[in-house]
Design an enzyme around this catalytic site. Structure first.
Site, PDB file in Angstrom:
ATOM      1  N   LYS A  38       0.876  -1.211   0.025  1.00  0.00           N
ATOM      2  CA  LYS A  38       0.053   0.007  -0.012  1.00  0.00           C
ATOM      3  C   LYS A  38       0.762   1.277   0.301  1.00  0.00           C
ATOM      4  CE  LYS A  38       0.787   0.696   4.410  1.00  0.00           C
ATOM      5  NZ  LYS A  38       1.226   2.008   5.272  1.00  0.00           N
ATOM      6  N   THR A  75      -3.350   5.506   4.277  1.00  0.00           N
ATOM      7  CA  THR A  75      -1.861   6.152   3.710  1.00  0.00           C
ATOM      8  C   THR A  75      -2.122   6.936   2.630  1.00  0.00           C
ATOM      9  OG1 THR A  75      -1.131   3.806   4.659  1.00  0.00           O
ATOM     10  CG2 THR A  75       0.250   5.118   3.299  1.00  0.00           C
TER      11      THR A  75
END
Length: 342
Positions: A190, A247
């Site tokens: 990610k 994120t």
């Protein structure tokens, strides 16, 4: 249940977890390599560089001697960067014992070997139980008791449930998962997509572009994860979609902040230096790109980010390359209905 926990690494995440664990009454030993940081934290009882304003409880003992920090601990929590894990373990493994559980919280892959951290630990400490703790969790929020959810994965159910009990609190909810591979890959990959989201923001693009990156990004992550042995369900959970959301959208994210500066025209080295902390996604992009070639998996977003970082590709040309790829259909499995067995 009171445990003795050695936290190896006093960056923002290691410090935040040390604080959270100490508030539960555990005996916590916090190790750091840097002598200046050690002296500062010992004097001020505060990690001024990484978590200013957060006071360390009295039951956190500070260490510079790594062997002293890990000796007799029930749990050794690895909170150093992914590329430092092997070296750090080599510095204490002679005093470690087989009963100690190794818990990794770093989100990355080893660059030189393309190994997941569980595989690195297995090579260095083959007889110790292992767990990985991951999920959408900014240190800046955890240390200030903001509600957070995590997932702990281990091949041994009893180990996962023990670590769950150690960490869980009214402000920190912890789930268990048997899929170590998926949890490790979701937490690591990610960061690659978050760099892309930051680049998009730096270029001045809007929510549409970011939503597309995140959605197609989780497809790439799950595509690689499956061929590496992960369960598809994992990527629909906290360490997949959950961690990707936090994120890619938060200014707490080093990877997103680094990407923003690259999108604005800053060189990679300058962008990383300005963050002042490890940007795991930079190395992970190279590892993910190599893995995509090794497994012959199509990962167009990862490829374009790799070319931007390592081949000095123009960021706007990378966008055109993604937008003008061959036409294809969109319906792909991101989750599946089968239930994972432990």
């Amino acid at each position: 249940m009171k445990s003795s926990i050695s936290v190896i690494g006093a960056g923002s995440w290691g410090t935040a977890l040390a604080v959270a664990l100490s508030k539960k009454g555990h005996d916590v030993k916090l190790w750091m390599r840097n002598e200046e940081q050690f002296l500062q934290m010992k004097k001020a009882r505060e990690n001024i560089k990484y978590l200013p304003g957060v006071i360390l409880p009295n039951n956190i003992e500070l260490f510079q001697d790594i062997c002293g920090a890990v000796k007799d601990a029930d749990i050794i929590l690895l909170a150093v960067s992914s590329q430092a894990v092997r070296k750090v373990i080599s510095n204490f493994k002679d005093v470690a014992n087989e009963k100690q559980i190794i818990v990794n919280v770093a989100k990355g892959l080893e660059n030189t070997t393309l190994l997941r951290i569980s595989e690195v630990v297995k090579e260095e400490l083959p007889k110790n139980a292992f767990a990985v703790l991951s999920g959408p969790s900014h240190a800046e929020e955890v240390c200030r008791d903001m509600p957070t959810t995590l997932v702990v994965a281990s091949s041994e159910k009893t180990v996962a449930e023990y670590i769950q009990d150690v960490f869980i609190s009214p402000k920190l909810r912890v789930y268990t998962n048997p899929d170590v591979i998926g949890v490790e890959l979701g937490g690591s990959l990610k960061n690659v997509i978050a760099l892309g989201a930051g680049i998009s923001d730096g270029l001045g693009f809007g929510d549409n572009a970011k939503a597309a990156l995140m959605t197609r990004g989780i497809t790439e992550i799950s595509r690689l994860g499956q061929v590496m042995g992960a369960e598809l369900n994992t990527f629909a959970g906290l360490t997949g979609i959950g961690d990707l959301i936090v994120t890619c959208t938060s200014m707490h994210s080093r990877n997103r902040r680094c990407g923003i500066q690259i999108g604005q025209g800053k060189k990679l080295e300058d962008a990383v230096n300005s963050i002042g902390m490890v940007v795991e996604g930079v190395v992970t992009t190279a590892v993910a790109y190599k893995l995509s070639k090794e497994y012959n998996i199509e990962m167009p977003i990862t490829t374009e980010i790799y070319n931007i970082l390592y081949n000095d590709s123009d960021v706007r040309e990378a966008v055109v390359n993604l937008m003008m790829r061959s036409r294809t259909h969109e319906i792909e499995e991101v989750v599946e209905s089968k239930k994972m067995q432990w």
